[in-house]
Scaffold this motif. Structure first.
Motif, PDB file in Angstrom:
ATOM      1  N   GLN A 192       0.466  -3.366  11.691  1.00 51.79           N
ATOM      2  CA  GLN A 192       0.300  -2.032  12.269  1.00 51.79           C
ATOM      3  C   GLN A 192      -1.152  -1.786  12.672  1.00 51.79           C
ATOM      4  N   ILE A 193      -2.078  -2.190  11.816  1.00 56.22           N
ATOM      5  CA  ILE A 193      -3.501  -2.064  12.154  1.00 56.22           C
ATOM      6  C   ILE A 193      -3.802  -2.810  13.440  1.00 56.22           C
ATOM      7  N   TYR A 194      -3.286  -4.027  13.553  1.00 59.07           N
ATOM      8  CA  TYR A 194      -3.568  -4.843  14.741  1.00 59.07           C
ATOM      9  C   TYR A 194      -3.026  -4.184  16.005  1.00 59.07           C
ATOM     10  N   VAL A 195      -1.800  -3.679  15.935  1.00 59.49           N
ATOM     11  CA  VAL A 195      -1.195  -3.035  17.102  1.00 59.49           C
ATOM     12  C   VAL A 195      -1.975  -1.778  17.493  1.00 59.49           C
ATOM     13  N   VAL A 239      -3.684   3.042  -2.666  1.00 61.53           N
ATOM     14  CA  VAL A 239      -3.254   4.339  -2.133  1.00 61.53           C
ATOM     15  C   VAL A 239      -4.106   4.705  -0.920  1.00 61.53           C
ATOM     16  N   LEU A 240      -3.442   4.868   0.229  1.00 58.72           N
ATOM     17  CA  LEU A 240      -4.115   5.250   1.473  1.00 58.72           C
ATOM     18  C   LEU A 240      -3.742   6.696   1.806  1.00 58.72           C
ATOM     19  N   ASP A 241      -4.719   7.547   1.994  1.00 59.30           N
ATOM     20  CA  ASP A 241      -4.448   8.944   2.352  1.00 59.30           C
ATOM     21  C   ASP A 241      -4.244   9.035   3.863  1.00 59.30           C
ATOM     22  N   ARG A 242      -3.216   8.347   4.328  1.00 58.63           N
ATOM     23  CA  ARG A 242      -2.941   8.230   5.755  1.00 58.63           C
ATOM     24  C   ARG A 242      -1.433   8.228   6.001  1.00 58.63           C
ATOM     25  N   LEU A 243      -1.052   8.525   7.263  1.00 62.20           N
ATOM     26  CA  LEU A 243       0.340   8.378   7.691  1.00 62.20           C
ATOM     27  C   LEU A 243       0.615   6.955   8.147  1.00 62.20           C
ATOM     28  N   TYR A 244      -0.447   6.212   8.442  1.00 55.33           N
ATOM     29  CA  TYR A 244      -0.342   4.841   8.908  1.00 55.33           C
ATOM     30  C   TYR A 244      -1.544   4.074   8.377  1.00 55.33           C
ATOM     31  N   CYS A 245      -1.483   2.768   8.477  1.00 56.71           N
ATOM     32  CA  CYS A 245      -2.576   1.931   7.983  1.00 56.71           C
ATOM     33  C   CYS A 245      -3.736   1.924   8.970  1.00 56.71           C
ATOM     34  N   ASP A 246      -4.943   1.993   8.438  1.00 61.58           N
ATOM     35  CA  ASP A 246      -6.114   1.763   9.278  1.00 61.58           C
ATOM     36  C   ASP A 246      -7.114   0.922   8.497  1.00 61.58           C
ATOM     37  N   ASN A 247      -7.852   0.107   9.221  1.00 60.24           N
ATOM     38  CA  ASN A 247      -8.695  -0.904   8.589  1.00 60.24           C
ATOM     39  C   ASN A 247      -9.802  -0.312   7.733  1.00 60.24           C
ATOM     40  N   TYR A 248     -10.403   0.784   8.181  1.00 57.63           N
ATOM     41  CA  TYR A 248     -11.511   1.389   7.445  1.00 57.63           C
ATOM     42  C   TYR A 248     -11.063   1.832   6.054  1.00 57.63           C
ATOM     43  N   SER A 249      -9.876   2.437   5.956  1.00 60.47           N
ATOM     44  CA  SER A 249      -9.363   2.896   4.668  1.00 60.47           C
ATOM     45  C   SER A 249      -9.068   1.721   3.740  1.00 60.47           C
ATOM     46  N   ILE A 250      -8.565   0.625   4.311  1.00 56.58           N
ATOM     47  CA  ILE A 250      -8.262  -0.562   3.505  1.00 56.58           C
ATOM     48  C   ILE A 250      -9.536  -1.196   2.963  1.00 56.58           C
ATOM     49  N   LEU A 298      -5.036  13.179  13.059  1.00 52.98           N
ATOM     50  CA  LEU A 298      -4.904  11.743  12.805  1.00 52.98           C
ATOM     51  C   LEU A 298      -4.045  11.034  13.852  1.00 52.98           C
ATOM     52  N   VAL A 299      -3.009  11.725  14.327  1.00 57.06           N
ATOM     53  CA  VAL A 299      -2.077  11.081  15.265  1.00 57.06           C
ATOM     54  C   VAL A 299      -2.311  11.512  16.712  1.00 57.06           C
ATOM     55  N   TYR A 300      -3.322  12.337  16.941  1.00 60.90           N
ATOM     56  CA  TYR A 300      -3.579  12.870  18.284  1.00 60.90           C
ATOM     57  C   TYR A 300      -3.715  11.753  19.320  1.00 60.90           C
ATOM     58  N   PHE A 301      -4.505  10.711  18.999  1.00 63.77           N
ATOM     59  CA  PHE A 301      -4.786   9.664  19.982  1.00 63.77           C
ATOM     60  C   PHE A 301      -3.567   8.791  20.272  1.00 63.77           C
ATOM     61  N   LEU A 302      -2.536   8.900  19.426  1.00 68.94           N
ATOM     62  CA  LEU A 302      -1.316   8.122  19.631  1.00 68.94           C
ATOM     63  C   LEU A 302      -0.190   8.944  20.247  1.00 68.94           C
ATOM     64  N   ILE A 303      -0.352  10.262  20.281  1.00 71.01           N
ATOM     65  CA  ILE A 303       0.696  11.131  20.813  1.00 71.01           C
ATOM     66  C   ILE A 303       0.278  11.798  22.119  1.00 71.01           C
ATOM     67  N   CYS A 304      -0.896  12.425  22.131  1.00 74.12           N
ATOM     68  CA  CYS A 304      -1.283  13.225  23.302  1.00 74.12           C
ATOM     69  C   CYS A 304      -1.552  12.399  24.572  1.00 74.12           C
ATOM     70  N   PHE A 310       0.863  -1.182   0.000  1.00 74.05           N
ATOM     71  CA  PHE A 310       0.000   0.000   0.000  1.00 74.05           C
ATOM     72  C   PHE A 310       0.898   1.230   0.000  1.00 74.05           C
ATOM     73  N   ARG A 311       0.398   2.312  -0.568  1.00 69.00           N
ATOM     74  CA  ARG A 311       1.159   3.564  -0.596  1.00 69.00           C
ATOM     75  C   ARG A 311       0.520   4.555   0.360  1.00 69.00           C
ATOM     76  N   LEU A 312       1.313   5.084   1.289  1.00 73.65           N
ATOM     77  CA  LEU A 312       0.831   6.057   2.271  1.00 73.65           C
ATOM     78  C   LEU A 312       0.994   7.449   1.689  1.00 73.65           C
ATOM     79  N   ALA A 313      -0.103   7.978   1.151  1.00 68.53           N
ATOM     80  CA  ALA A 313      -0.038   9.223   0.378  1.00 68.53           C
ATOM     81  C   ALA A 313       0.022  10.477   1.250  1.00 68.53           C
ATOM     82  N   ALA A 314      -0.277  10.366   2.532  1.00 69.78           N
ATOM     83  CA  ALA A 314      -0.348  11.559   3.390  1.00 69.78           C
ATOM     84  C   ALA A 314       1.021  12.208   3.605  1.00 69.78           C
TER      85      ALA A 314
END
Length: 306
Positions: free
Chosen positions: A98-101, A170-181, A274-280, A10-14
């Protein structure tokens, strides 16, 4: 199944074309990851070493901090790699990992926060029975159940997605997520959609509903209590409520971006949301609990003086 292709990546386009500014972003991300590791590892170590902190509320916090390290590790190393890389392709296998983690991190976080709300409910509403109810066996059982439940629910999510074939990669994301896939799939996604609904209902039933119930009971007790008891209950619950709201808003930002077109927003704002829940939460929780809880604060000072 029209125009389906067996994609291997997959290509992370973000990430886009960030050119020389990528080194600035890399430095910021590296510092954030270092601070997250340091803050969470410090409090995990303090709680494990200091015997006076071997109480239910601190053990639940320790589980929370461990999960935050787990979730951050699911994002930051890959983020740092792709910021410096000229290509932003991710293999299917690593994408699903990554999605699983990230999904197990999210659900485990909600489970941990739900268990912590139950602990506060017992502490405030049934203080005389607290030690009899929250025994070490029950505490470790609740922590283990949170992880096992999350791993099981998300294993089904991944197993359903693994069977899909795709029309694009092509995923418009910085990381993989199941909904986009799933949105890229050409094959039938009925089972994915059904399980998504069932999993959401189960997760809300097992996390949000118990939390709401616990705080309704706490509020009921507080309304009948003296001003001092109300203040004590507020001081006890405030850090947990702040953690819950902080993480919930972060997850809401991700869900809304997946369901609605946010192309009108500035790219940097979309990235932060997008990354708020993983950083803050991994940054916010250790600092807040370290400052707000006197026992942890004192134990940290004691450890750092050694």
């Amino acid at each position: 199944m029209e125009n389906s292709t067996h994609f291997k990546v997959f290509r992370l386009a973000a990430y886009g074309d960030i050119r020389q500014i990528k080194y600035f972003y890399f430095a910021v991300v590296t510092v954030l990851y270092f601070v997250i590791i340091l803050a969470n590892a410090l409090l995990i170590g303090v709680i494990c070493i200091e015997r006076s902190l071997h109480e239910p509320v601190y053990l639940f916090l320790c589980a929370l901090f461990v999960n935050q390290l787990y979730g951050s590790t699911g994002l930051f190393p890959a983020l740092m790699f792709y910021l410096l890389s000229d290509t932003h392709d991710i293999s299917l296998l690593y994408c699903y990992l990554q999605i699983y983690v990230l999904y197990t991190y999210g659900l485990t976080e909600f489970c941990n926060l739900s268990v912590m709300s139950y602990d506060r409910y017992i502490c405030i509403c049934h203080p005389l029975q607290y030690n009899n109810i929250m025994t070490p066996k029950i505490v470790f059982g609740l922590i283990l159940l949170s992880w096992l439940y999350s791993f099981f629910i998300n294993a089904i999510v991944i197993s359903l997605s693994l069977r899909l074939q795709f029309c694009g990669n092509v995923l418009d994301r910085l990381y993989c997520d199941n909904y986009s896939i799933v949105k890229l799939a050409c094959s039938n996604t009925t089972l994915n959609n059904i399980w998504g609904l069932v999993g959401t209902v189960l997760s809300i039933s097992c996390t949000i509903c118990p939390t709401i119930y616990s705080y309704v009971k706490i509020l009921h007790i507080c309304l009948k209590s003296s001003k001092d008891k109300k203040q004590k209950a507020f001081n006890t619950c405030m850090p947990h409520i702040a953690s819950l709201l902080n993480f919930s808003f972060g997850c809401l930002f991700v869900i809304l971006q997946g369901r609605y077109d946010t192309a009108h927003l500035p790219p940097i704002l979309r990235t932060i949301l997008l990354v708020y829940f993983l950083i803050c939460p991994p940054l916010f929780n250790p600092i807040m609990y370290g400052i707000r809880m006197a026992k942890i604060r004192q134990a940290c000072k004691k450890l750092l003086r050694l």
